[in-house]
Design a protein around this motif. Structure first.
Motif, short mmCIF file in Angstrom:
data_model
loop_
_atom_site.label_atom_id
_atom_site.label_comp_id
_atom_site.label_asym_id
_atom_site.label_seq_id
_atom_site.Cartn_x
_atom_site.Cartn_y
_atom_site.Cartn_z
N UNK A 170 -66.78 49.63 -11.17
CA UNK A 170 -65.90 50.43 -10.34
C UNK A 170 -64.53 50.57 -11.00
N UNK A 171 -64.03 49.44 -11.52
CA UNK A 171 -62.70 49.47 -12.13
C UNK A 171 -62.69 50.39 -13.35
N UNK A 172 -63.77 50.34 -14.17
CA UNK A 172 -63.82 51.22 -15.35
C UNK A 172 -63.83 52.68 -14.90
N UNK A 173 -64.68 52.98 -13.91
CA UNK A 173 -64.76 54.35 -13.44
C UNK A 173 -63.41 54.79 -12.88
N UNK A 174 -62.74 53.87 -12.20
CA UNK A 174 -61.43 54.22 -11.64
C UNK A 174 -60.45 54.59 -12.74
N UNK A 175 -60.43 53.79 -13.80
CA UNK A 175 -59.48 54.07 -14.89
C UNK A 175 -59.77 55.44 -15.49
N UNK A 176 -61.07 55.73 -15.69
CA UNK A 176 -61.45 57.02 -16.27
C UNK A 176 -60.96 58.17 -15.39
N UNK A 177 -61.23 58.08 -14.09
CA UNK A 177 -60.84 59.17 -13.20
C UNK A 177 -59.33 59.22 -13.00
N UNK A 178 -58.69 58.06 -13.08
CA UNK A 178 -57.24 58.00 -12.95
C UNK A 178 -56.58 58.76 -14.10
N UNK A 179 -57.12 58.57 -15.31
CA UNK A 179 -56.60 59.30 -16.46
C UNK A 179 -56.82 60.80 -16.25
N UNK A 180 -57.97 61.12 -15.65
CA UNK A 180 -58.26 62.52 -15.37
C UNK A 180 -57.20 63.12 -14.43
N UNK A 181 -56.84 62.39 -13.36
CA UNK A 181 -55.81 62.91 -12.45
C UNK A 181 -54.49 63.07 -13.19
N UNK A 182 -54.21 62.13 -14.09
CA UNK A 182 -52.96 62.21 -14.84
C UNK A 182 -52.90 63.49 -15.68
N UNK A 183 -54.07 63.91 -16.20
CA UNK A 183 -54.10 65.18 -16.92
C UNK A 183 -53.93 66.36 -15.97
N UNK A 184 -54.37 66.19 -14.73
CA UNK A 184 -54.29 67.29 -13.77
C UNK A 184 -52.86 67.54 -13.30
N UNK A 185 -52.06 66.48 -13.18
CA UNK A 185 -50.70 66.65 -12.64
C UNK A 185 -49.85 67.63 -13.45
N UNK A 186 -49.69 67.43 -14.78
CA UNK A 186 -48.87 68.40 -15.52
C UNK A 186 -49.50 69.78 -15.55
N UNK A 187 -50.83 69.81 -15.60
CA UNK A 187 -51.51 71.10 -15.60
C UNK A 187 -51.16 71.87 -14.33
N UNK A 188 -51.15 71.17 -13.20
CA UNK A 188 -50.87 71.83 -11.92
C UNK A 188 -49.47 72.43 -11.90
N UNK A 189 -48.47 71.71 -12.43
CA UNK A 189 -47.11 72.25 -12.32
C UNK A 189 -46.88 73.44 -13.25
N UNK A 190 -47.68 73.53 -14.33
CA UNK A 190 -47.49 74.67 -15.24
C UNK A 190 -48.58 75.72 -15.07
N UNK A 191 -49.38 75.59 -14.06
CA UNK A 191 -50.50 76.51 -13.84
C UNK A 191 -50.04 77.96 -13.82
N UNK A 192 -48.88 78.21 -13.17
CA UNK A 192 -48.34 79.57 -13.08
C UNK A 192 -48.16 80.20 -14.46
N UNK A 193 -47.71 79.36 -15.41
CA UNK A 193 -47.42 79.89 -16.75
C UNK A 193 -48.63 79.86 -17.67
N UNK A 194 -49.50 78.86 -17.47
CA UNK A 194 -50.67 78.76 -18.35
C UNK A 194 -51.70 79.82 -18.00
#
Lengths: 191, 118, 347
Positions: B63-87
């Motif tokens: 569970x902890x490994x899966x959490x870290x993997x998905x947590x990194x995924x959310x971290x990639x989503x955050x900056x993507x979300x704020x620049x979505x308008x421009x990207x």
């Protein structure tokens, strides 16, 4: 010494002290606590260097995720405090070598980058500017200036480093599958 | 940076206050230990084994490994979300590719039963 | 008065107000309300001895936290047993410094008027800092469970941390929708975007529901209070804690509830804004604080209401809901929001 320099040294000393604690503590859970202190200090350094997005992510992923994984693993394999191994073993030589090489590599890159940005006079301001503002250029539109560190990270990550970003997902995929393969084998053995 | 100093100040202030309360009232509160009181809670029975001698399911590790993997995924989503308008569409496509690759892993993990706790 | 001195004074006042509102008002009143609402729902009086309607019960509780013997189990790891409640308590109270609790108020000193933003630390990545601080709490819980050297604590800590990290994912994925529509991680910008447009709860209803449920799980509240399922695990990770150290866990739990409610209000329910109200000037600024407080208080009531209405989940159901329902659902929802934002940009 200016207040900013003082802040840097306090954070840097904390980070290194935490790291030394990690390798010298006998009890693995105490090492984990030291590692947390080190992570927090590094997050502070990121804030100091105006990389606030990185600072938040450092705490979110490392302190909140990776550390929990470490703690679970320590508990899972049940490392006892009686396990008194010598602090130095035959891996010391290669560890020192890897450490020195890594230090040279990262240090060299840092120095080269700082020189490219204008040396001690120009680099701090140039780096601060690059971390806080992005110029968005779209075809057929006037360039727009966007403020914010996470915006700057996003623009660079999703435009200039597109391939590494997609490869990261493959890494994550490998981690996921690897964990399941290893974990399931243990589970089938004991359940 | 001032903003983060304020944040650090609040954290430091909280810590100082809590430590002060702990310190001051340590002199006022009673301290009458006895072996039974100091033994770990075990429903009134004497503890036979050390709590750390018990090993637990490897699922927690998984569970902890899966959490870290998905947590990194959310971290990639955050900056993507704020620049979505421009990207724009380009950004959407690269994120879809990223997520589809991870979806493969998610489906695999599910099929292997790593998400089932029953 | 120079700008620097003015800023420092304004900051000091804001910290004092927020700190006071949370620790001297929010948490005690909430612990009282929890028991009174329980009484109301279960048709019994609840605390009614200390003061009118038992209102001073939290004061009596505080005296007990301060004055009871601080028992540390013999075989506990003393250092970690001491550190764990601090690691839970300090981040729990620090979260409030990034939450905007109102619009801004104009303050006139010596003839010059300045707008004081009503947030202690107006950081650009506010939402991320908030998530980061919340994620630190898990660490304290694992340490508390492990350091006590008691089976109940260990199992409780383990379960609790597994639950919290599982729902943290769903929470993060759901929140990305909000950041997407606001185009920012700054909480004040997110509120202003809702003030100018529409509350996020309307276009992102599913995301809001996921976020609220995840917030319940994050704060270890019923129906997700498996960490301290009293009938199975005694007190969970804090079984071996007493006196003020237990008090810290207790206060942190309620502070986290207040923070979670305030965050839900900020992300989905328009923060300090109300449709149709401009909220400018001194009156508007103060009114925005009142609106924010009222919305948060309502959500806190929902927290209590749910606790005394729903039974507890089974552990495998809890994990299945988090990983098999919320993770895919929140990702689907994210693409729906992305499409929504794209359509809105075209129009």
């Amino acid at each position: 010494m200016t207040a900013a320099a003082l802040a840097f040294w306090v954070l840097a000393v904390l980070a290194v002290a935490g790291a030394i604690g990690v390798v010298t503590m006998r009890q693995p859970v105490h090492s984990a606590l030291c590692l947390l202190a080190s992570f927090m200090a590094v997050a502070g350094l990121f804030v100091w260097g105006r990389a606030e997005f990185l600072a938040a992510v450092q705490i979110l992923v490392y302190a909140g995720g990776v550390m929990v994984l470490f703690l679970f693993t320590i508990m899972l394999v049940n490392v006892r405090r009686q396990a008194r191994e010598a602090a130095l073993n035959r891996l010391t030589g290669s560890a020192v070598l890897v450490g020195v090489l890594l230090f040279a590599l990262v240090g060299g890159l840092l120095v080269a980058e700082a020189r490219r940005m204008g040396g001690p006079e120009g680099a701090p301001a140039a780096s601060a500017a690059r971390l806080s503002t992005t110029v968005v250029e779209a075809a057929g539109k006037a360039p727009v200036e966007v403020k914010g560190n996470s915006q700057a990270v996003a623009w660079s990550l999703y435009r200039d480093y597109l391939l590494p970003f997609e490869i990261a997902s493959v890494f994550l995929l490998v981690a996921m599958i690897g964990a399941v393969v290893l974990g399931k084998r243990t589970m089938e053995k004991f359940d | 940076m001032v903003q983060y100093l304020a944040l650090a100040f609040v954290a430091a202030f909280t810590a100082a206050l809590v430590l002060a309360v702990l310190g001051i009232f340590a002199f006022l509160r009673p301290k009458r230990p006895n072996p039974t009181k100091l033994s770990p809670y075990e429903c009134g029975v004497a503890a036979v084994t050390d709590a750390h001698d018990h090993r637990f399911s490897v699922r927690y590790y998984l569970l902890a490994v899966l959490f870290v993997v998905f947590d990194v995924e959310t971290v990639f989503l955050f900056p993507w979300a704020v620049m979505y308008h421009h990207l724009a569409l380009f950004g959407l496509i690269e994120m879809v590719i990223f997520l589809v690759i991870l979806l493969v892993g998610y489906v695999y993990v599910w099929k292997r039963g790593a998400l089932s706790w029953a | 008065m120079s700008p620097a001195v003015f800023d420092a004074v304004a900051m000091g006042v804001k910290i004092a107000v927020v700190w006071g509102a949370v620790l001297a008002l929010g948490v005690p009143v909430l612990t009282w309300a929890e028991r009174r609402v329980a009484g109301l729902i279960q048709d019994r009086p609840g605390p009614n001895r200390v003061g009118p309607m038992g209102f001073f019960q939290p004061l009596a509780d505080a005296v007990k936290f301060f004055m009871k013997e601080d028992v540390v189990p013999q075989y506990a790891d003393k250092v970690l047993h001491f550190a764990a409640p601090l690691i839970v308590f300090i981040p729990a109270l620090s979260t409030f410094s990034v939450l905007p609790f109102g619009r801004s108020i104009p303050v006139t000193v010596g003839g010059t008027t300045r707008e004081v933003p009503l947030v202690i630390a107006d950081v650009n990545v506010g939402a991320l800092v908030l998530f980061a601080l919340t994620s630190l709490g898990v660490y304290g819980i694992v340490l508390a469970g492990w350091s006590s050297n008691s089976k109940y604590s260990l199992l409780g800590g383990l379960r609790s941390s597994a639950q919290i990290i599982s729902y943290e994912l769903a929470m993060g994925f759901a929140a990305v929708g909000v950041f997407l529509s606001a185009g920012s991680l700054r909480l004040q910008t997110i509120v202003e975007a809702q003030h100018a447009g529409i509350w996020n709860v309307v276009p992102q209803f599913v995301g809001c529901v996921i976020f609220v449920v995840a917030a319940f799980a994050e704060t270890n509240r019923l129906p997700f209070d498996l960490a301290e399922a009293d009938s199975e695990l005694v007190g969970g990770f804090h079984t071996e804690y007493s006196s003020f150290r237990f008090g810290m866990f207790f206060m942190a739990e309620y502070a986290n509830m207040v923070a979670a409610s305030a965050l839900i209000v900020t992300l989905y329910l328009g923060g300090w804004s109300l449709p149709g109200l401009a909220l400018t000037g001194l009156v508007g600024g103060l009114l925005s604080v009142a609106i924010f407080a009222a919305k948060t208080a309502f959500l806190l009531f929902v927290f209590l209401w749910v606790r005394w209405t729903l039974p507890r989940f089974r552990y495998d159901q809890l994990m299945a809901l988090g990983w098999k329902v919320f993770v895919p659902l929140s990702l689907l929802h994210l693409f729906y929001v992305a499409a929504l934002v794209a359509v809105r940009a075209k129009a």
